[in-house]
Design a protein around this motif. Structure first.
Motif, PDB file in Angstrom:
ATOM      1  N   GLN A   1       0.214 -16.321   4.067  1.00 47.59           N
ATOM      2  CA  GLN A   1       0.798 -14.839   5.050  1.00 47.59           C
ATOM      3  C   GLN A   1       1.834 -14.612   4.420  1.00 47.59           C
ATOM      4  OE1 GLN A   1      -1.220 -13.368   7.090  1.00 47.59           O
ATOM      5  NE2 GLN A   1      -2.681 -13.890   6.875  1.00 47.59           N
ATOM      6  N   ASN A  96       5.752  -2.083   2.297  1.00 47.98           N
ATOM      7  CA  ASN A  96       4.743  -2.994   1.498  1.00 47.98           C
ATOM      8  C   ASN A  96       5.396  -3.852   0.266  1.00 47.98           C
ATOM      9  OD1 ASN A  96       2.691  -2.625  -0.675  1.00 47.98           O
ATOM     10  ND2 ASN A  96       1.578  -2.519   0.976  1.00 47.98           N
ATOM     11  N   VAL A  98       2.624  -5.942  -1.945  1.00 43.66           N
ATOM     12  CA  VAL A  98       0.871  -6.932  -2.549  1.00 43.66           C
ATOM     13  C   VAL A  98       1.341  -8.721  -3.164  1.00 43.66           C
ATOM     14  CG1 VAL A  98      -0.926  -6.774  -4.259  1.00 43.66           C
ATOM     15  CG2 VAL A  98       0.755  -5.125  -3.342  1.00 43.66           C
ATOM     16  N   ARG A 100      -1.654 -11.743  -3.948  1.00 46.29           N
ATOM     17  CA  ARG A 100      -2.932 -12.500  -4.524  1.00 46.29           C
ATOM     18  C   ARG A 100      -4.288 -11.337  -4.203  1.00 46.29           C
ATOM     19  NH1 ARG A 100      -1.350 -18.233  -1.382  1.00 46.29           N
ATOM     20  NH2 ARG A 100      -0.409 -19.127  -3.337  1.00 46.29           N
ATOM     21  N   LEU A 101      -4.278 -10.200  -3.820  1.00 44.66           N
ATOM     22  CA  LEU A 101      -4.594  -9.038  -3.843  1.00 44.66           C
ATOM     23  C   LEU A 101      -4.441  -8.789  -2.545  1.00 44.66           C
ATOM     24  CD1 LEU A 101      -7.553  -9.782  -6.273  1.00 44.66           C
ATOM     25  CD2 LEU A 101      -5.416  -8.923  -6.950  1.00 44.66           C
ATOM     26  N   ARG A 102      -3.824  -8.984  -1.872  1.00 40.92           N
ATOM     27  CA  ARG A 102      -3.705  -8.180  -0.302  1.00 40.92           C
ATOM     28  C   ARG A 102      -2.887  -7.553   0.284  1.00 40.92           C
ATOM     29  NH1 ARG A 102      -3.904 -12.568   4.573  1.00 40.92           N
ATOM     30  NH2 ARG A 102      -4.536 -10.826   5.310  1.00 40.92           N
ATOM     31  N   ASN A 103      -2.645  -6.602   0.843  1.00 40.11           N
ATOM     32  CA  ASN A 103      -1.742  -5.906   1.268  1.00 40.11           C
ATOM     33  C   ASN A 103      -1.138  -6.779   2.610  1.00 40.11           C
ATOM     34  OD1 ASN A 103      -0.667  -3.604  -0.387  1.00 40.11           O
ATOM     35  ND2 ASN A 103      -2.974  -3.201  -0.715  1.00 40.11           N
ATOM     36  N   TYR A 104       0.405  -6.226   2.574  1.00 39.20           N
ATOM     37  CA  TYR A 104       1.012  -7.170   3.618  1.00 39.20           C
ATOM     38  C   TYR A 104       2.002  -5.216   4.061  1.00 39.20           C
ATOM     39  CZ  TYR A 104      -0.256 -11.779   2.914  1.00 39.20           C
ATOM     40  OH  TYR A 104      -1.376 -12.562   2.665  1.00 39.20           O
TER      41      TYR A 104
END
Length: 115
Positions: A1, A96, A98, A100-104
């Motif tokens: 996270q 923004n 990125v 581990r291929l996730r957008n935060y």
């Protein structure tokens, strides 16, 4: 996270400057690209700028030459220096990341350009 917190928005006159900052916490060591997006009232969120982990930068045509994105990996921060601001730059700006291929996403900070 990954958690992202923006700061630095506000009200500025046309032609003025603002600097936005975003600090990452949590699993920041897994972050690759970082960037900024914005969303004006009644419009979709649009991409503004990106900086890779290696420092390569990309800009939307609408901000090229006026905005500068930078990154401090030691401090886990990304900044957006905005110069020559125009009323059409008025929007909520979102940080923004990125990882581990996730957008935060951050919570957003309001930028208003008005006389």
């Amino acid at each position: 996270q990954v958690q992202l917190v923006e700061s630095g928005g506000g009200l500025v006159q046309p032609g003025g400057s603002l600097r936005l900052s975003c600090t990452a916490s949590g699993s920041f060591f897994s972050i690759n690209d970082m960037g900024w997006y914005r969303q004006a009232p009644g419009k979709e969120r649009e991409w503004v700028a990106t900086i890779t982990s290696g420092g390569i930068t990309y800009y939307a045509d609408s901000v090229k030459g006026r905005f500068t994105i930078s990154r401090d990996n030691a401090k886990n921060t990304v900044s957006l220096q905005m110069n020559s601001l125009k009323p059409e730059d008025t929007a909520v700006y979102y940080c923004n990341a990125v990882a581990r291929l996730r957008n935060y996403w951050g919570q957003g900070t309001q930028v208003t350009v008005s006389s």
